[in-house]
Write an enzyme that holds these catalytic residues in place. Structure first.
Site, PDB file in Angstrom:
ATOM      1  N   CYS A   1      89.390  98.079  66.561  1.00  0.00           N
ATOM      2  CA  CYS A   1      88.093  98.641  66.212  1.00  0.00           C
ATOM      3  C   CYS A   1      88.128  99.218  64.798  1.00  0.00           C
ATOM      4  CB  CYS A   1      87.716  99.734  67.202  1.00  0.00           C
ATOM      5  SG  CYS A   1      86.084 100.453  66.905  1.00  0.00           S
TER       6      CYS A   1
ATOM      7  N   CYS B   1      87.505 107.043  65.463  1.00  0.00           N
ATOM      8  CA  CYS B   1      87.396 108.087  66.482  1.00  0.00           C
ATOM      9  C   CYS B   1      88.788 108.569  66.891  1.00  0.00           C
ATOM     10  CB  CYS B   1      86.652 107.558  67.696  1.00  0.00           C
ATOM     11  SG  CYS B   1      85.042 106.832  67.306  1.00  0.00           S
TER      12      CYS B   1
ATOM     13  N   CYS C   1      90.546 107.806  70.405  1.00  0.00           N
ATOM     14  CA  CYS C   1      90.522 106.451  70.952  1.00  0.00           C
ATOM     15  C   CYS C   1      91.769 105.646  70.632  1.00  0.00           C
ATOM     16  CB  CYS C   1      89.281 105.727  70.425  1.00  0.00           C
ATOM     17  SG  CYS C   1      89.063 104.089  71.141  1.00  0.00           S
TER      18      CYS C   1
ATOM     19  N   CYS D   1      80.360  97.901  84.234  1.00  0.00           N
ATOM     20  CA  CYS D   1      80.127  98.314  82.859  1.00  0.00           C
ATOM     21  C   CYS D   1      80.893  97.388  81.932  1.00  0.00           C
ATOM     22  CB  CYS D   1      80.582  99.748  82.668  1.00  0.00           C
ATOM     23  SG  CYS D   1      80.229 100.372  81.017  1.00  0.00           S
TER      24      CYS D   1
ATOM     25  N   CYS E   1      75.771  97.499  83.212  1.00  0.00           N
ATOM     26  CA  CYS E   1      75.582  98.381  82.067  1.00  0.00           C
ATOM     27  C   CYS E   1      76.357  97.813  80.891  1.00  0.00           C
ATOM     28  CB  CYS E   1      76.091  99.770  82.410  1.00  0.00           C
ATOM     29  SG  CYS E   1      76.129 100.879  81.001  1.00  0.00           S
TER      30      CYS E   1
ATOM     31  N   CYS F   1      72.734 106.140  79.539  1.00  0.00           N
ATOM     32  CA  CYS F   1      73.904 106.849  80.017  1.00  0.00           C
ATOM     33  C   CYS F   1      74.606 107.432  78.810  1.00  0.00           C
ATOM     34  CB  CYS F   1      74.828 105.902  80.755  1.00  0.00           C
ATOM     35  SG  CYS F   1      76.434 106.630  81.101  1.00  0.00           S
TER      36      CYS F   1
ATOM     37  N   ARG G   1      79.195 111.601  86.397  1.00  0.00           N
ATOM     38  CA  ARG G   1      80.316 110.721  86.703  1.00  0.00           C
ATOM     39  C   ARG G   1      81.623 111.316  86.187  1.00  0.00           C
ATOM     40  NH1 ARG G   1      78.707 106.477  84.254  1.00  0.00           N
ATOM     41  NH2 ARG G   1      77.617 105.724  86.053  1.00  0.00           N
TER      42      ARG G   1
END
Length: 410
Positions: free
Chosen positions: A65, A69, A72, A109, A142, A202, A272
Protein backbone atom coordinates in the site's frame (compact mmCIF):
# COMPACT_ATOMS: atom_id res chain seq x y z
CA UNK A 1 -24.13 3.92 40.48
CA UNK A 2 -26.01 7.03 39.36
CA UNK A 3 -23.78 7.40 36.29
CA UNK A 4 -24.70 3.97 34.95
CA UNK A 5 -28.43 4.40 35.64
CA UNK A 6 -28.31 7.68 33.73
CA UNK A 7 -26.45 6.12 30.80
CA UNK A 8 -28.88 3.19 30.58
CA UNK A 9 -31.87 5.55 30.54
CA UNK A 10 -30.25 7.65 27.83
CA UNK A 11 -29.32 4.57 25.80
CA UNK A 12 -32.88 3.27 25.84
CA UNK A 13 -34.05 6.68 24.58
CA UNK A 14 -31.21 7.01 22.03
CA UNK A 15 -30.15 10.18 23.83
CA UNK A 16 -26.52 11.25 23.48
CA UNK A 17 -24.53 11.14 26.73
CA UNK A 18 -22.39 14.09 27.67
CA UNK A 19 -18.66 13.95 26.99
CA UNK A 20 -18.10 13.98 30.73
CA UNK A 21 -20.27 10.88 31.13
CA UNK A 22 -18.43 9.08 28.33
CA UNK A 23 -15.08 9.96 29.90
CA UNK A 24 -16.33 8.73 33.25
CA UNK A 25 -17.01 5.28 31.78
CA UNK A 26 -13.38 5.04 30.68
CA UNK A 27 -12.25 6.11 34.15
CA UNK A 28 -14.24 3.52 36.12
CA UNK A 29 -12.31 1.14 38.35
CA UNK A 30 -11.85 -2.60 37.93
CA UNK A 31 -14.12 -3.06 40.96
CA UNK A 32 -16.94 -1.41 39.00
CA UNK A 33 -16.22 -3.13 35.68
CA UNK A 34 -18.93 -5.80 35.89
CA UNK A 35 -21.47 -3.12 36.76
CA UNK A 36 -20.39 -1.17 33.66
CA UNK A 37 -20.74 -4.27 31.47
CA UNK A 38 -24.14 -5.09 32.95
CA UNK A 39 -25.42 -1.56 32.35
CA UNK A 40 -24.21 -1.38 28.74
CA UNK A 41 -25.54 -4.92 28.27
CA UNK A 42 -29.06 -3.69 29.05
CA UNK A 43 -28.78 -1.18 26.21
CA UNK A 44 -27.34 -3.80 23.84
CA UNK A 45 -30.11 -6.31 24.61
CA UNK A 46 -32.83 -3.67 24.31
CA UNK A 47 -31.89 -2.92 20.70
CA UNK A 48 -30.37 -6.23 19.54
CA UNK A 49 -31.54 -8.98 21.89
CA UNK A 50 -28.99 -11.76 22.24
CA UNK A 51 -28.18 -11.98 18.55
CA UNK A 52 -24.58 -11.89 17.30
CA UNK A 53 -23.94 -11.03 13.67
CA UNK A 54 -21.03 -12.84 12.03
CA UNK A 55 -18.93 -11.15 9.35
CA UNK A 56 -16.17 -12.60 7.21
CA UNK A 57 -13.19 -10.80 5.67
CA UNK A 58 -11.77 -11.54 2.24
CA UNK A 59 -8.51 -9.72 1.50
CA UNK A 60 -8.72 -9.14 -2.25
CA UNK A 61 -5.26 -7.58 -2.56
CA UNK A 62 -2.71 -7.75 0.21
CA UNK A 63 0.24 -5.51 1.03
CA UNK A 64 2.16 -2.95 -1.04
CA UNK A 65 0.00 0.00 0.00
CA UNK A 66 1.32 3.51 -0.80
CA UNK A 67 -0.22 5.05 2.34
CA UNK A 68 1.77 5.43 5.55
CA UNK A 69 -0.79 4.57 8.26
CA UNK A 70 1.39 3.80 11.28
CA UNK A 71 -0.79 0.96 12.58
CA UNK A 72 -0.96 -1.02 9.35
CA UNK A 73 1.12 -4.02 8.37
CA UNK A 74 0.41 -3.28 4.69
CA UNK A 75 1.70 0.31 4.85
CA UNK A 76 4.39 1.94 2.78
CA UNK A 77 7.72 0.83 4.22
CA UNK A 78 6.27 -1.96 6.36
CA UNK A 79 8.76 -4.67 7.22
CA UNK A 80 6.09 -6.98 8.58
CA UNK A 81 6.36 -10.44 7.02
CA UNK A 82 2.80 -10.56 5.71
CA UNK A 83 1.30 -12.16 2.61
CA UNK A 84 1.62 -9.99 -0.49
CA UNK A 85 -0.43 -10.65 -3.61
CA UNK A 86 -2.33 -8.77 -6.27
CA UNK A 87 -6.07 -8.92 -7.01
CA UNK A 88 -7.93 -12.19 -6.50
CA UNK A 89 -10.09 -13.20 -9.45
CA UNK A 90 -13.87 -13.07 -8.87
CA UNK A 91 -14.10 -16.85 -8.67
CA UNK A 92 -11.26 -17.03 -6.14
CA UNK A 93 -12.86 -14.35 -4.01
CA UNK A 94 -16.23 -16.08 -4.14
CA UNK A 95 -14.64 -19.36 -3.11
CA UNK A 96 -12.98 -17.64 -0.15
CA UNK A 97 -16.25 -15.99 0.83
CA UNK A 98 -18.12 -19.31 0.67
CA UNK A 99 -15.95 -20.72 3.45
CA UNK A 100 -16.98 -17.94 5.82
CA UNK A 101 -20.64 -18.18 4.84
CA UNK A 102 -20.59 -21.93 5.45
CA UNK A 103 -19.25 -21.18 8.93
CA UNK A 104 -22.25 -19.00 9.74
CA UNK A 105 -21.25 -15.56 8.46
CA UNK A 106 -24.02 -13.34 7.19
CA UNK A 107 -21.86 -10.66 5.62
CA UNK A 108 -18.73 -10.72 3.50
CA UNK A 109 -16.36 -7.77 3.58
CA UNK A 110 -14.21 -7.37 0.48
CA UNK A 111 -11.04 -5.46 1.30
CA UNK A 112 -8.17 -4.24 -0.85
CA UNK A 113 -5.05 -2.37 0.18
CA UNK A 114 -4.34 0.96 -1.48
CA UNK A 115 -5.17 4.64 -1.28
CA UNK A 116 -8.38 4.14 -3.18
CA UNK A 117 -9.75 2.29 -6.20
CA UNK A 118 -9.23 3.26 -9.82
CA UNK A 119 -12.26 2.98 -12.09
CA UNK A 120 -10.81 -0.30 -13.34
CA UNK A 121 -10.58 -1.53 -9.75
CA UNK A 122 -14.24 -0.66 -9.22
CA UNK A 123 -15.10 -2.70 -12.33
CA UNK A 124 -13.09 -5.61 -10.96
CA UNK A 125 -14.70 -5.47 -7.52
CA UNK A 126 -18.15 -5.03 -9.06
CA UNK A 127 -17.68 -8.29 -10.96
CA UNK A 128 -16.60 -9.98 -7.74
CA UNK A 129 -19.67 -8.69 -5.90
CA UNK A 130 -21.95 -9.99 -8.63
CA UNK A 131 -20.25 -13.40 -8.59
CA UNK A 132 -20.57 -13.74 -4.82
CA UNK A 133 -24.22 -12.71 -4.86
CA UNK A 134 -25.07 -15.08 -7.70
CA UNK A 135 -23.51 -18.01 -5.85
CA UNK A 136 -24.75 -17.18 -2.35
CA UNK A 137 -28.39 -16.16 -2.03
CA UNK A 138 -29.13 -13.54 0.63
CA UNK A 139 -25.52 -12.69 1.41
CA UNK A 140 -24.65 -9.11 2.40
CA UNK A 141 -21.54 -7.69 0.76
CA UNK A 142 -19.52 -4.77 2.05
CA UNK A 143 -16.67 -3.17 0.14
CA UNK A 144 -13.58 -1.67 1.78
CA UNK A 145 -11.41 -0.12 -0.89
CA UNK A 146 -10.10 3.13 0.58
CA UNK A 147 -10.87 6.69 -0.46
CA UNK A 148 -13.66 6.96 -3.03
CA UNK A 149 -13.84 9.32 -6.00
CA UNK A 150 -17.08 10.85 -7.24
CA UNK A 151 -19.45 8.27 -8.69
CA UNK A 152 -17.62 5.20 -7.43
CA UNK A 153 -19.95 4.55 -4.51
CA UNK A 154 -22.91 4.64 -6.88
CA UNK A 155 -21.25 2.12 -9.16
CA UNK A 156 -20.59 -0.26 -6.27
CA UNK A 157 -24.20 0.09 -5.19
CA UNK A 158 -25.39 -0.72 -8.71
CA UNK A 159 -23.20 -3.83 -8.68
CA UNK A 160 -25.01 -5.07 -5.59
CA UNK A 161 -22.85 -3.84 -2.72
CA UNK A 162 -24.86 -3.37 0.46
CA UNK A 163 -22.37 -1.37 2.47
CA UNK A 164 -19.07 0.46 2.44
CA UNK A 165 -16.53 0.55 5.25
CA UNK A 166 -14.08 3.34 5.88
CA UNK A 167 -12.92 3.87 9.46
CA UNK A 168 -12.10 7.25 11.00
CA UNK A 169 -9.63 5.35 13.24
CA UNK A 170 -8.74 8.18 15.60
CA UNK A 171 -9.74 11.72 16.49
CA UNK A 172 -9.31 14.61 14.11
CA UNK A 173 -6.84 16.23 16.49
CA UNK A 174 -4.44 13.26 16.48
CA UNK A 175 -4.97 11.98 12.94
CA UNK A 176 -1.89 13.71 11.53
CA UNK A 177 0.28 11.87 14.06
CA UNK A 178 -0.86 8.52 12.66
CA UNK A 179 -1.09 9.15 8.91
CA UNK A 180 0.39 11.84 6.66
CA UNK A 181 -0.52 10.65 3.15
CA UNK A 182 -4.20 11.54 3.49
CA UNK A 183 -6.31 13.51 5.95
CA UNK A 184 -9.08 12.95 8.45
CA UNK A 185 -11.32 15.06 6.20
CA UNK A 186 -10.62 12.65 3.31
CA UNK A 187 -11.99 9.82 5.40
CA UNK A 188 -15.08 11.73 6.44
CA UNK A 189 -15.71 12.58 2.79
CA UNK A 190 -15.61 8.92 1.77
CA UNK A 191 -18.07 7.89 4.51
CA UNK A 192 -20.40 10.64 3.33
CA UNK A 193 -20.05 9.56 -0.30
CA UNK A 194 -21.03 6.00 0.62
CA UNK A 195 -23.99 7.21 2.66
CA UNK A 196 -25.12 9.51 -0.13
CA UNK A 197 -25.06 6.67 -2.66
CA UNK A 198 -27.48 4.61 -0.59
CA UNK A 199 -24.84 2.26 0.80
CA UNK A 200 -24.99 1.41 4.46
CA UNK A 201 -22.09 3.30 5.99
CA UNK A 202 -19.69 1.51 8.32
CA UNK A 203 -17.02 3.47 10.14
CA UNK A 204 -15.16 2.82 13.36
CA UNK A 205 -12.01 3.39 15.32
CA UNK A 206 -8.68 2.04 16.41
CA UNK A 207 -7.83 2.64 20.04
CA UNK A 208 -4.50 2.21 21.76
CA UNK A 209 -2.21 4.16 19.48
CA UNK A 210 -1.14 6.57 22.19
CA UNK A 211 -4.29 8.67 22.16
CA UNK A 212 -5.89 10.05 25.33
CA UNK A 213 -9.31 9.24 26.74
CA UNK A 214 -10.44 12.57 25.30
CA UNK A 215 -9.31 11.46 21.84
CA UNK A 216 -11.28 8.24 22.15
CA UNK A 217 -14.42 10.07 23.18
CA UNK A 218 -13.91 12.64 20.41
CA UNK A 219 -13.71 10.05 17.65
CA UNK A 220 -16.76 8.16 18.95
CA UNK A 221 -18.75 11.40 19.16
CA UNK A 222 -17.66 12.18 15.58
CA UNK A 223 -18.90 8.76 14.52
CA UNK A 224 -22.23 9.38 16.22
CA UNK A 225 -22.53 12.59 14.20
CA UNK A 226 -21.76 10.76 10.94
CA UNK A 227 -24.43 8.22 11.91
CA UNK A 228 -23.05 5.02 10.35
CA UNK A 229 -25.10 1.86 10.71
CA UNK A 230 -22.07 -0.07 11.91
CA UNK A 231 -19.19 0.94 14.20
CA UNK A 232 -16.26 -1.50 14.30
CA UNK A 233 -13.99 -1.21 17.33
CA UNK A 234 -10.47 -2.35 16.51
CA UNK A 235 -7.81 -3.25 19.03
CA UNK A 236 -4.28 -2.62 17.78
CA UNK A 237 -2.34 -5.66 16.70
CA UNK A 238 1.25 -4.47 17.16
CA UNK A 239 3.03 -5.99 14.18
CA UNK A 240 6.80 -6.05 14.26
CA UNK A 241 8.07 -3.96 11.37
CA UNK A 242 5.50 -1.16 11.80
CA UNK A 243 5.88 2.14 13.69
CA UNK A 244 3.41 0.99 16.35
CA UNK A 245 4.92 -2.46 16.73
CA UNK A 246 5.96 -1.70 20.32
CA UNK A 247 2.62 -0.27 21.46
CA UNK A 248 1.19 -2.65 24.06
CA UNK A 249 -1.12 -0.38 26.03
CA UNK A 250 -4.18 -2.55 26.50
CA UNK A 251 -5.71 -4.82 29.09
CA UNK A 252 -8.91 -6.84 28.72
CA UNK A 253 -10.53 -4.52 31.25
CA UNK A 254 -9.58 -1.45 29.25
CA UNK A 255 -11.05 -2.95 26.09
CA UNK A 256 -14.32 -3.73 27.86
CA UNK A 257 -14.59 -0.14 29.08
CA UNK A 258 -14.04 1.18 25.56
CA UNK A 259 -16.70 -1.12 24.12
CA UNK A 260 -19.13 -0.04 26.83
CA UNK A 261 -18.47 3.63 26.10
CA UNK A 262 -19.10 3.06 22.39
CA UNK A 263 -22.36 1.26 23.17
CA UNK A 264 -23.59 4.12 25.38
CA UNK A 265 -22.74 6.75 22.74
CA UNK A 266 -24.05 4.66 19.81
CA UNK A 267 -26.81 2.60 21.48
CA UNK A 268 -28.79 1.47 18.44
CA UNK A 269 -26.04 0.80 15.88
CA UNK A 270 -24.21 -2.41 15.09
CA UNK A 271 -21.15 -2.34 17.33
CA UNK A 272 -18.60 -4.83 16.03
CA UNK A 273 -15.62 -6.23 17.87
CA UNK A 274 -13.05 -6.16 15.11
CA UNK A 275 -9.36 -7.00 14.81
CA UNK A 276 -7.30 -7.70 17.88
CA UNK A 277 -9.98 -9.13 20.17
CA UNK A 278 -8.08 -12.38 20.59
CA UNK A 279 -4.84 -10.52 21.37
CA UNK A 280 -6.24 -8.06 23.92
CA UNK A 281 -9.57 -9.36 25.25
CA UNK A 282 -8.27 -12.92 25.39
CA UNK A 283 -10.33 -14.98 27.88
CA UNK A 284 -12.66 -12.01 28.38
CA UNK A 285 -14.04 -12.24 24.83
CA UNK A 286 -17.35 -13.83 25.92
CA UNK A 287 -17.98 -10.94 28.32
CA UNK A 288 -17.58 -8.50 25.44
CA UNK A 289 -20.56 -10.06 23.67
CA UNK A 290 -22.71 -8.28 26.26
CA UNK A 291 -21.53 -5.00 24.72
CA UNK A 292 -21.15 -5.67 21.00
CA UNK A 293 -23.63 -7.44 18.74
CA UNK A 294 -21.25 -8.29 15.90
CA UNK A 295 -17.86 -9.94 15.40
CA UNK A 296 -15.62 -11.23 12.63
CA UNK A 297 -15.42 -14.94 12.09
CA UNK A 298 -12.01 -16.55 11.73
CA UNK A 299 -8.95 -14.71 10.40
CA UNK A 300 -8.40 -11.04 9.61
CA UNK A 301 -6.65 -9.32 6.70
CA UNK A 302 -3.03 -10.09 7.56
CA UNK A 303 -3.29 -11.76 10.97
CA UNK A 304 -4.82 -14.99 12.21
CA UNK A 305 -7.84 -14.93 14.45
CA UNK A 306 -9.57 -17.44 16.66
CA UNK A 307 -10.78 -20.57 14.91
CA UNK A 308 -14.28 -20.18 13.49
CA UNK A 309 -15.49 -23.23 15.42
CA UNK A 310 -14.22 -21.67 18.65
CA UNK A 311 -16.11 -18.45 17.84
CA UNK A 312 -19.36 -20.37 17.46
CA UNK A 313 -18.78 -22.31 20.69
CA UNK A 314 -17.99 -19.08 22.53
CA UNK A 315 -21.23 -17.47 21.37
CA UNK A 316 -23.31 -20.47 22.41
CA UNK A 317 -21.57 -20.93 25.76
CA UNK A 318 -22.10 -17.24 26.60
CA UNK A 319 -25.85 -17.63 26.03
CA UNK A 320 -26.03 -15.78 22.73
CA UNK A 321 -27.19 -16.91 19.29
CA UNK A 322 -25.90 -16.38 15.76
CA UNK A 323 -28.03 -13.97 13.75
CA UNK A 324 -29.66 -15.72 10.81
CA UNK A 325 -29.66 -14.60 7.19
CA UNK A 326 -33.35 -13.78 7.29
CA UNK A 327 -33.13 -11.69 10.45
CA UNK A 328 -32.90 -7.90 10.34
CA UNK A 329 -29.84 -6.56 12.15
CA UNK A 330 -30.84 -3.01 12.94
CA UNK A 331 -33.79 -1.73 14.99
CA UNK A 332 -36.87 -0.86 12.95
CA UNK A 333 -36.48 2.90 13.34
CA UNK A 334 -33.06 2.76 11.64
CA UNK A 335 -34.38 0.53 8.86
CA UNK A 336 -37.26 2.85 8.06
CA UNK A 337 -35.21 6.02 8.38
CA UNK A 338 -33.84 5.50 4.89
CA UNK A 339 -30.34 5.21 3.54
CA UNK A 340 -30.22 1.47 3.34
CA UNK A 341 -29.09 0.72 6.83
CA UNK A 342 -26.50 -1.83 7.72
CA UNK A 343 -28.21 -5.12 7.76
CA UNK A 344 -31.47 -3.29 7.59
CA UNK A 345 -33.03 -6.09 5.66
CA UNK A 346 -32.00 -9.41 4.32
CA UNK A 347 -32.65 -8.49 0.73
CA UNK A 348 -29.56 -8.12 -1.43
CA UNK A 349 -28.94 -4.45 -1.95
CA UNK A 350 -30.13 -3.62 1.48
CA UNK A 351 -27.26 -1.43 2.25
CA UNK A 352 -25.96 -2.78 5.35
CA UNK A 353 -22.54 -1.84 6.10
CA UNK A 354 -19.80 -2.69 7.64
CA UNK A 355 -15.67 -3.29 8.72
CA UNK A 356 -19.86 -3.62 6.62
CA UNK A 357 -18.37 -6.42 6.80
CA UNK A 358 -15.25 -4.80 7.34
CA UNK A 359 -14.98 -2.97 10.48
CA UNK A 360 -12.26 -4.78 11.89
CA UNK A 361 -9.45 -4.30 9.72
CA UNK A 362 -11.29 -3.33 6.85
CA UNK A 363 -10.46 0.03 5.41
CA UNK A 364 -8.35 -0.22 2.44
CA UNK A 365 -5.24 0.70 4.19
CA UNK A 366 -6.24 -0.13 7.62
CA UNK A 367 -4.53 -3.25 8.56
CA UNK A 368 -4.52 -3.69 12.22
CA UNK A 369 -6.77 -2.77 14.95
CA UNK A 370 -6.57 -1.41 18.37
CA UNK A 371 -8.19 -1.01 21.68
CA UNK A 372 -7.94 2.23 23.54
CA UNK A 373 -4.90 3.02 25.55
CA UNK A 374 -5.04 5.06 28.68
CA UNK A 375 -3.58 8.50 28.53
CA UNK A 376 -2.92 9.77 32.01
CA UNK A 377 -3.30 7.36 34.87
CA UNK A 378 -6.29 8.76 36.66
CA UNK A 379 -7.73 6.72 39.52
CA UNK A 380 -9.20 3.51 38.15
CA UNK A 381 -7.42 3.60 34.80
CA UNK A 382 -4.39 1.65 33.68
CA UNK A 383 -1.17 3.38 32.78
CA UNK A 384 1.13 1.83 30.23
CA UNK A 385 3.48 0.77 33.01
CA UNK A 386 0.73 -1.19 34.76
CA UNK A 387 -0.32 -3.21 31.73
CA UNK A 388 0.51 -6.89 31.43
CA UNK A 389 3.61 -7.93 29.57
CA UNK A 390 3.25 -7.74 25.76
CA UNK A 391 1.63 -10.91 24.38
CA UNK A 392 3.67 -11.10 21.20
CA UNK A 393 2.94 -14.83 21.13
CA UNK A 394 -0.66 -14.01 20.22
CA UNK A 395 0.26 -12.04 17.09
CA UNK A 396 0.32 -14.50 14.19
CA UNK A 397 0.64 -13.56 10.53
CA UNK A 398 -2.06 -15.07 8.34
CA UNK A 399 -0.66 -17.89 6.18
CA UNK A 400 -3.89 -19.50 5.00
CA UNK A 401 -7.05 -18.60 3.14
CA UNK A 402 -7.17 -15.92 0.41
CA UNK A 403 -3.92 -15.64 -1.52
CA UNK A 404 -2.71 -19.08 -0.46
CA UNK A 405 -3.35 -22.71 -1.35
CA UNK A 406 -4.41 -23.55 2.21
CA UNK A 407 -7.98 -23.76 3.47
CA UNK A 408 -9.22 -20.64 5.32
CA UNK A 409 -10.00 -20.51 9.02
CA UNK A 410 -13.76 -20.14 9.13
Amino acid sequence: MDLLNTLVDKGLRRELPTREEALAVLATSDDDLLDVVAAAGKVRRHWFGRRVKLNYLVNLKSGLCPEDCSYCSQRLGSKADILKYTWLKPGEASEAAAAGLAGGAKRVCLVASGRGPTDRDVDRVSETIKTIKEQNEGVEVCACLGLLSDGQAERLREAGADAYNHNLNTSEGTYGDITTTHTYADRVDTVQKAHGAGLSACSGLIAGMGESDEDLVNVVFSLRELDPDSVPVNFLIPFEGTPLGKEWNLTPQRCLRILAMVRFVCPDVEVRIAGGREVHLRTMQPLALNLANSIFLGDYLTSEGQAGKADLEMIADAGFEVEGTGEITLPEHRVTAGGGGCGSHAEPGCGSHAEAGCGSVCGSHEGQDVCGAAAESAPGTESAAAVNEPRTDLVAVRRRGAGTDLAPNA
